[in-house]
Design a protein around this motif. Structure first.
Motif, PDB file in Angstrom:
ATOM      1  N   SER A 150     -94.222  32.526 -49.027  1.00 33.42           N
ATOM      2  CA  SER A 150     -94.401  31.205 -48.687  1.00 33.42           C
ATOM      3  C   SER A 150     -93.024  30.430 -48.469  1.00 33.42           C
ATOM      4  CB  SER A 150     -95.280  30.530 -49.788  1.00 33.42           C
ATOM      5  OG  SER A 150     -94.734  30.687 -51.094  1.00 33.42           O
ATOM      6  N   LEU A 151     -93.297  29.452 -47.559  1.00 34.59           N
ATOM      7  CA  LEU A 151     -91.928  28.700 -47.195  1.00 34.59           C
ATOM      8  C   LEU A 151     -92.381  27.209 -47.217  1.00 34.59           C
ATOM      9  CD1 LEU A 151     -89.078  28.113 -45.910  1.00 34.59           C
ATOM     10  CD2 LEU A 151     -90.349  28.870 -43.875  1.00 34.59           C
ATOM     11  N   MET A 152     -91.520  26.566 -48.139  1.00 31.70           N
ATOM     12  CA  MET A 152     -92.128  25.048 -48.202  1.00 31.70           C
ATOM     13  C   MET A 152     -91.077  24.214 -47.380  1.00 31.70           C
ATOM     14  SD  MET A 152     -91.626  22.084 -50.639  1.00 31.70           S
ATOM     15  CE  MET A 152     -92.859  20.477 -50.767  1.00 31.70           C
ATOM     16  N   VAL A 153     -91.179  23.395 -46.710  1.00 37.21           N
ATOM     17  CA  VAL A 153     -90.416  22.266 -45.963  1.00 37.21           C
ATOM     18  C   VAL A 153     -90.370  21.196 -46.767  1.00 37.21           C
ATOM     19  CG1 VAL A 153     -89.631  21.344 -43.996  1.00 37.21           C
ATOM     20  CG2 VAL A 153     -90.758  23.472 -43.984  1.00 37.21           C
ATOM     21  N   TYR A 154     -89.409  20.741 -47.487  1.00 40.21           N
ATOM     22  CA  TYR A 154     -89.363  19.674 -48.387  1.00 40.21           C
ATOM     23  C   TYR A 154     -88.452  18.595 -47.935  1.00 40.21           C
ATOM     24  CZ  TYR A 154     -88.254  16.570 -52.244  1.00 40.21           C
ATOM     25  OH  TYR A 154     -88.211  15.572 -53.227  1.00 40.21           O
ATOM     26  N   ALA A 155     -89.061  17.201 -47.966  1.00 43.28           N
ATOM     27  CA  ALA A 155     -88.499  15.880 -47.773  1.00 43.28           C
ATOM     28  C   ALA A 155     -88.820  15.024 -48.716  1.00 43.28           C
ATOM     29  CB  ALA A 155     -88.878  15.621 -46.109  1.00 43.28           C
ATOM     30  N   PRO A 156     -87.752  14.079 -48.828  1.00 38.28           N
ATOM     31  CA  PRO A 156     -88.173  13.135 -49.900  1.00 38.28           C
ATOM     32  C   PRO A 156     -89.327  12.152 -49.421  1.00 38.28           C
ATOM     33  CG  PRO A 156     -85.701  13.036 -49.572  1.00 38.28           C
ATOM     34  CD  PRO A 156     -86.459  14.161 -48.625  1.00 38.28           C
ATOM     35  N   ARG A 157     -89.960  11.836 -50.320  1.00 37.01           N
ATOM     36  CA  ARG A 157     -91.474  11.047 -50.051  1.00 37.01           C
ATOM     37  C   ARG A 157     -91.019   9.918 -49.310  1.00 37.01           C
ATOM     38  NH1 ARG A 157     -96.366   9.910 -53.583  1.00 37.01           N
ATOM     39  NH2 ARG A 157     -97.317   8.065 -52.635  1.00 37.01           N
ATOM     40  N   ALA A 158     -89.914   8.967 -49.619  1.00 37.72           N
ATOM     41  CA  ALA A 158     -90.010   7.719 -48.608  1.00 37.72           C
ATOM     42  C   ALA A 158     -89.584   8.229 -47.153  1.00 37.72           C
ATOM     43  CB  ALA A 158     -88.716   7.151 -49.127  1.00 37.72           C
ATOM     44  N   LEU A 159     -88.784   9.222 -46.915  1.00 41.32           N
ATOM     45  CA  LEU A 159     -88.281   9.726 -45.602  1.00 41.32           C
ATOM     46  C   LEU A 159     -89.783  10.259 -44.988  1.00 41.32           C
ATOM     47  CD1 LEU A 159     -86.130  10.296 -43.522  1.00 41.32           C
ATOM     48  CD2 LEU A 159     -85.723  12.388 -44.688  1.00 41.32           C
ATOM     49  N   ARG A 160     -90.677  10.956 -45.810  1.00 37.37           N
ATOM     50  CA  ARG A 160     -91.856  11.526 -45.069  1.00 37.37           C
ATOM     51  C   ARG A 160     -92.709  10.234 -44.595  1.00 37.37           C
ATOM     52  NH1 ARG A 160     -94.573  14.482 -49.648  1.00 37.37           N
ATOM     53  NH2 ARG A 160     -96.238  14.666 -47.962  1.00 37.37           N
ATOM     54  N   ILE A 161     -92.856   9.394 -45.382  1.00 45.72           N
ATOM     55  CA  ILE A 161     -93.673   8.079 -45.137  1.00 45.72           C
ATOM     56  C   ILE A 161     -93.151   7.345 -43.770  1.00 45.72           C
ATOM     57  CG2 ILE A 161     -94.331   5.717 -45.733  1.00 45.72           C
ATOM     58  CD1 ILE A 161     -94.371   7.006 -48.938  1.00 45.72           C
ATOM     59  N   GLN A 162     -91.607   7.335 -43.805  1.00 53.03           N
ATOM     60  CA  GLN A 162     -91.157   6.558 -42.815  1.00 53.03           C
ATOM     61  C   GLN A 162     -91.452   7.611 -41.431  1.00 53.03           C
ATOM     62  OE1 GLN A 162     -87.063   6.659 -43.116  1.00 53.03           O
ATOM     63  NE2 GLN A 162     -86.404   5.639 -41.132  1.00 53.03           N
ATOM     64  N   ARG A 163     -91.210   8.815 -41.590  1.00 52.43           N
ATOM     65  CA  ARG A 163     -91.350   9.728 -40.246  1.00 52.43           C
ATOM     66  C   ARG A 163     -92.886   9.622 -39.828  1.00 52.43           C
ATOM     67  NH1 ARG A 163     -88.595  14.823 -42.747  1.00 52.43           N
ATOM     68  NH2 ARG A 163     -86.226  14.331 -42.221  1.00 52.43           N
ATOM     69  N   ALA A 164     -93.814   9.715 -40.542  1.00 55.94           N
ATOM     70  CA  ALA A 164     -95.256   9.864 -40.479  1.00 55.94           C
ATOM     71  C   ALA A 164     -95.656   8.191 -39.559  1.00 55.94           C
ATOM     72  CB  ALA A 164     -96.046  10.308 -41.494  1.00 55.94           C
ATOM     73  N   SER A 165     -95.200   7.497 -40.373  1.00 56.31           N
ATOM     74  CA  SER A 165     -95.601   6.048 -39.984  1.00 56.31           C
ATOM     75  C   SER A 165     -95.072   5.816 -38.416  1.00 56.31           C
ATOM     76  CB  SER A 165     -95.167   4.977 -40.916  1.00 56.31           C
ATOM     77  OG  SER A 165     -95.583   5.125 -42.314  1.00 56.31           O
ATOM     78  N   LYS A 166     -93.843   6.387 -38.310  1.00 57.33           N
ATOM     79  CA  LYS A 166     -93.181   6.249 -36.859  1.00 57.33           C
ATOM     80  C   LYS A 166     -94.029   6.889 -35.744  1.00 57.33           C
ATOM     81  CE  LYS A 166     -88.254   5.521 -37.816  1.00 57.33           C
ATOM     82  NZ  LYS A 166     -86.895   5.952 -37.697  1.00 57.33           N
ATOM     83  N   ARG A 167     -94.696   7.776 -35.993  1.00 52.64           N
ATOM     84  CA  ARG A 167     -95.536   8.689 -34.824  1.00 52.64           C
ATOM     85  C   ARG A 167     -96.658   7.851 -34.686  1.00 52.64           C
ATOM     86  NH1 ARG A 167     -97.060  13.578 -38.591  1.00 52.64           N
ATOM     87  NH2 ARG A 167     -94.741  14.373 -39.028  1.00 52.64           N
ATOM     88  N   GLY A 168     -97.208   6.786 -35.131  1.00 50.59           N
ATOM     89  CA  GLY A 168     -98.138   5.816 -34.636  1.00 50.59           C
ATOM     90  C   GLY A 168     -99.493   6.431 -35.009  1.00 50.59           C
ATOM     91  N   THR A 169     -99.704   7.476 -35.607  1.00 48.20           N
ATOM     92  CA  THR A 169    -101.037   8.058 -35.648  1.00 48.20           C
ATOM     93  C   THR A 169    -101.932   7.587 -36.842  1.00 48.20           C
ATOM     94  OG1 THR A 169    -100.256  10.201 -36.380  1.00 48.20           O
ATOM     95  CG2 THR A 169    -100.702  10.082 -34.105  1.00 48.20           C
ATOM     96  N   ALA A 170    -100.805   7.171 -37.726  1.00 46.32           N
ATOM     97  CA  ALA A 170    -101.744   6.569 -39.131  1.00 46.32           C
ATOM     98  C   ALA A 170    -100.759   5.397 -39.796  1.00 46.32           C
ATOM     99  CB  ALA A 170    -101.649   7.815 -39.997  1.00 46.32           C
TER     100      ALA A 170
END
Length: 193
Positions: free
Chosen positions: A125-145
């Protein structure tokens, strides 16, 4: 052939890593996309879901996803029953798909690798890790949520710390460390290993 399970929370970059594997010639099964197809096409899933929720759950176009969501929202026991129907079929479909690949490695990408039990059908198994604040920023920028929806999704999944502990390998997608060399190093280690 060795199989790899790729996971990470929303906005972590697991799709980027999956794409990199594809570029490296490693076939990747995208569990979310395939499970959506299976819920429409699998007679086993259809029969069990309609037994649970009724025949109006399916239309001529396939599964009525908003209706299913309304049945399971706020009902964890119903969600668990739905997952108990869908996940085994995705497992079987993935294992059949692996047999058709002509590569030394094949991967499955799933945000819920550990929660679904998909980790038990892969070699590593391989986990891709990013800090929570960065994840929220990236996902919010997508505009889907919205930011709130992203945060709710993060809270509904297994914590990154638990995923990091359970994963055989971790790739850090933190905008500090380069992701391509990490991915190449992990794939080289898996091939040696």
């Amino acid at each position: 052939m060795k199989t790899i399970g790729i996971t990470g929370g929303i906005g972590s970059g697991k799709t980027v890593v999956a794409s990199l594997l594809g570029v490296m010639g490693i076939p990747v099964y995208i569990a979310d996309e395939e499970s959506k197809k299976l819920t429409d096409s699998s007679p086993i899933i259809r029969q069990q879901l309609t037994a649970l929720f009724g025949s109006d759950l399916y239309t001529s176009k396939g599964l009525d996803r908003p209706l299913l969501a309304s049945y399971i929202f706020g009902h964890p026991e119903r969600l668990e029953k739905v997952n108990d129907i869908i996940h085994p079929e995705v497992n079987r479909h993935f294992l059949q798909w692996v047999k058709q690949q002509e590569s030394d490695l094949a991967a499955i990408e799933s945000a819920i690798l550990f929660e679904s039990g998909f980790d038990r059908i892969v070699d590593v198994s391989l986990m891709v890790y990013a800090p929570r604040a960065l994840r929220i920023q990236r996902a919010s920028k997508r505009g889907t949520a919205s930011r709130e929806e992203v945060e709710r999704r993060i809270q509904s999944q297994l914590s990154d710390e638990i995923k990091k502990e359970r994963a055989n390998y971790v790739i850090y997608n933190d905008d500090i460390r380069a992701i391509i060399p990490q991915t190449e190093a992990v794939i080289a280690a898996i091939r040696r290993g």
